[in-house]
Scaffold this motif. Sequence first.
Motif, mmCIF file in Angstrom:
data_model
loop_
_atom_site.group_PDB
_atom_site.id
_atom_site.type_symbol
_atom_site.label_atom_id
_atom_site.label_comp_id
_atom_site.label_asym_id
_atom_site.label_seq_id
_atom_site.Cartn_x
_atom_site.Cartn_y
_atom_site.Cartn_z
ATOM 1 N N ILE A 1 122.418 75.923 16.917
ATOM 2 C CA ILE A 1 121.876 76.809 15.888
ATOM 3 C C ILE A 1 120.360 76.879 16.010
ATOM 4 O O ILE A 1 119.762 77.951 15.944
ATOM 5 C CB ILE A 1 122.270 76.306 14.480
ATOM 6 C CG1 ILE A 1 123.784 76.378 14.306
ATOM 7 C CG2 ILE A 1 121.566 77.109 13.393
ATOM 8 C CD1 ILE A 1 124.287 75.707 13.040
ATOM 9 N N CYS B 1 126.306 74.897 4.418
ATOM 10 C CA CYS B 1 126.712 75.848 5.462
ATOM 11 C C CYS B 1 127.077 77.192 4.854
ATOM 12 O O CYS B 1 126.767 78.254 5.412
ATOM 13 C CB CYS B 1 127.909 75.311 6.243
ATOM 14 S SG CYS B 1 127.504 73.927 7.313
ATOM 15 N N CYS C 1 117.451 81.816 7.127
ATOM 16 C CA CYS C 1 118.227 80.992 8.048
ATOM 17 C C CYS C 1 117.478 79.718 8.411
ATOM 18 O O CYS C 1 118.058 78.630 8.459
ATOM 19 C CB CYS C 1 118.536 81.782 9.326
ATOM 20 S SG CYS C 1 119.841 83.009 9.122
ATOM 21 N N VAL D 1 127.610 78.261 12.475
ATOM 22 C CA VAL D 1 127.623 77.738 11.116
ATOM 23 C C VAL D 1 129.045 77.712 10.571
ATOM 24 O O VAL D 1 129.428 76.768 9.876
ATOM 25 C CB VAL D 1 126.703 78.570 10.186
ATOM 26 C CG1 VAL D 1 126.716 78.013 8.766
ATOM 27 C CG2 VAL D 1 125.286 78.584 10.721
ATOM 28 N N PHE E 1 124.052 78.989 4.126
ATOM 29 C CA PHE E 1 123.449 79.387 5.394
ATOM 30 C C PHE E 1 124.073 80.701 5.871
ATOM 31 O O PHE E 1 123.405 81.631 6.323
ATOM 32 C CB PHE E 1 123.695 78.270 6.421
ATOM 33 C CG PHE E 1 122.850 78.363 7.666
ATOM 34 C CD1 PHE E 1 122.537 77.219 8.390
ATOM 35 C CD2 PHE E 1 122.380 79.581 8.147
ATOM 36 C CE1 PHE E 1 121.768 77.292 9.545
ATOM 37 C CE2 PHE E 1 121.629 79.661 9.303
ATOM 38 C CZ PHE E 1 121.318 78.513 10.002
ATOM 39 N N ARG E 2 125.387 80.768 5.746
ATOM 40 C CA ARG E 2 126.094 81.948 6.255
ATOM 41 C C ARG E 2 125.662 83.214 5.543
ATOM 42 O O ARG E 2 125.622 84.300 6.137
ATOM 43 C CB ARG E 2 127.596 81.756 6.126
ATOM 44 C CG ARG E 2 128.131 80.729 7.097
ATOM 45 C CD ARG E 2 129.628 80.799 7.198
ATOM 46 N NE ARG E 2 130.044 81.916 8.045
ATOM 47 C CZ ARG E 2 131.281 82.364 8.122
ATOM 48 N NH1 ARG E 2 132.216 81.819 7.379
ATOM 49 N NH2 ARG E 2 131.585 83.361 8.924
#
Lengths: 151, 671
Positions: free
Chosen positions: A60, A97, A112, A78, A100-101
């Motif tokens: 990532i 997560c 991000c 992710v 994050f998505r």
Amino acid sequence: MEVGQLQRRLVDYTKSLLTEGILDDQFSQLQKLQDESDPGFLVEVVSLFFEDSEKLLNDITGALDQQSVDFKTVDGYVHQLKGSSASVGALRLKNACVAFRSFCEEQSLEGCLRSLQEVKQEYYNVKNKVETLFKMEKQIVAAGGSVPKTE
Amino acid sequence: MQRVAQSSVTTCVAGSYSSCKASGASGSDPEVMGYEQFPAGLRVLVVDDDVTCLRIIEQMLHRCRYNVTTCSEATVALNLLRERKGCFDVVLSDVHMPDMDGYKLLEHVGLEMDLPVIMMSADGRTSAVMKGIRHGACDYLIKPIREEELKNIWQHVLRKKWNENKELEHSGSLEENDRHKRGNDDAEYASSANEGTEGILKAQKKRSNAKDEDDGELENDDLSTSKKPRVVWSVELHQQFVSAVNQLGLDKAVPKRILELMNVPGLTRENVASHLQKFRLYLKRLSGVAQQQSGVSNTICGPVDPNVKLGSLGQFDIQALAASGQIPPQTLAALHAELLGRPTGNLMSAMDQPALLQALLQGSKHIPIEHGVAYGQPLVKCQSDISKHFQQSKVSSVEDISSGFGAWPSNNLSTVGPSNNLVGLNAQNTNMLMDLWQQQQRQQQQELQPQSMLSEPGCLINVQPSCLVVPTQSSASLQAGDSPASVSQNCHFSRSSVIDYSLVSSRSNNSSLNIAQFPNGGLNTTAGVPGGYLGPGSISSPMSSCSVNANNNMGQQGQNLTITFSAARQLPGFAPNRHDIQGSYTAKTVEMVDQGPLQNLGFVGKGTCFPSRFAVDEFESPMSNLGHGKLYVDNNRVKLEPNVDFMENTKVGIPILHHFSSNDVTSVFTE
């Protein structure tokens, strides 16, 4: 420290992790899965998880470091991390997560990058806690006791 | 990962193999194993790229006393399943995997091994779950998975087995009964059934197929790497199947009854069941595509095949869809091809089926343009996929196909996803294709030169089980834009069996026209031909199947419409098309596109059946393999009548369909 004490400490510690949300019921399920026929199961699974996660975090980071960021790729990583976190019961990490998505969907690089930091934080946090847990278990076994199962 | 994969494979080898041996005979049939024991020993194959999950699930399954084999790669898992048929009872697969989409794996397994597949994913959205179910998953589990959920997966195995047993008992087929008695598990059933009946079916096919040798080859060149003998659903066989389904009504069509109606010796209920499953899937996809296309009601536009009541298929009336321009003929063809999919042997001379279907499916994308065009469309539009199929389906190109087939799954599957047009087309395609094929079969089997087209990886004539022909939504396959004044004029027919594909693919998906390979001669589409339609006249009857490769770019005049004629089949049914095509060529690309394939078929001349496979697809680079060939249309019999008003496609469309069924070229013309 005698076995009984060690065991109590372990139980309390595990409970606190659950309360804080660092770990969830899934982790307890995994603990239950471990039995005599496969005593190293939990440690094995968690080790796999750590290995996999660290690789994903690197991926990532690399993907976000590109000139032109491919958010789909990042999202893919992710998603994977989210899946494994959920499987081992790393609740807070999984939630990080999820957040994050959403930034990936928005294609917000800043979002991000921030999320990545949070995810990393949660990851190291859960890693430390679980490793501590395992150490305690080892101590108990070394002291001649058996690891108590969490209710 | 490597490590895990390795160990997984090892586990498979050591564990599952021995377990295969051990439980092979008894399978997971509780009746055999003993109810107390069941479901212990259930042989599960788990596929997940996430090793953490894999390990956890493996542990959970162990706790359920199941026999577990793990794989972190889908491709490895698929190979494993193919090599060890009968060694697994159920497959658990993750949805998101790097090397292969979980849905693709699902389809492969369903087609090839007919095992229950359960999907897993962290994605619990309803749409994702629906997608899984639509692709045929028995169940969809949301991660993190709990042990309790895994404890119940045996029900899927049992349900499947018992349903088949029930039907077997009723079917009264000796083989089936024997198999039943053996109590093999599902996987074994499939293989044993196929093995047992294959000979009979093969014989059957050979009798009915003109291209026996080709068929044989085709059968052998099973697309599936497993080489498991499968029932080859020849055109006739499929036609019988569709008739039976029509008679019963799609809703009431159960394998047992279908089998009874079909009355095919050696055919097992299981064969019918799996075929029916696929058929339904196609129909579903077809209707899905249709809806996408335009919400046109699924009405039968016209009886494609008078004999086959597609209409009875209700909403899945491909014709209707086709008529509405929803389903490009190619798609239909592709669907049909897909249905017949399996070893192309029997499938019409060419392979076209899969290609057709594909084409149709792909064509569905292009449907919009085709709206104007009526019936002819479905057939005509052959998406590149279809064309691919066509080419591949060429008997001679069986080898190609086979190889292509292998590649196809990946290609097609990927493309398939988005398009749901396959299903519906089948029915229609089937009929049309069947007619065409039959005609073709009647025709002297012309040897089809392996066309470069065949090399088209994606197109497999035989829709082998592993490949669900899912036509990609491709833009209108046919070059609508081209306005061929008279196709015939532009067609040069030469004896070469090279099929020239002018792949003008505007779309990325392979919706190239199916280029039929002419066994004897190729239909040579010259650039002159508008839209790549080969002059009808130029198509000689020898050409068994012509797939029209049309540039899907509608509106692109003179685009590379390449009409490929598959095999030396004549396109009897297309005779009328010719007329139409001609007219249409000039008229509108759209229409042309739609009719393209059909028309080309018609052009081919009497007796030439151009299955709807002529999908006029845009030629895409991938198709270029196909495109290398030149279409040469044998001039023997094609009589293209240049002045046929293309615009009258709509009218013609239907008639053409009729023609197909009637296999009477003349009638086609008279239409």
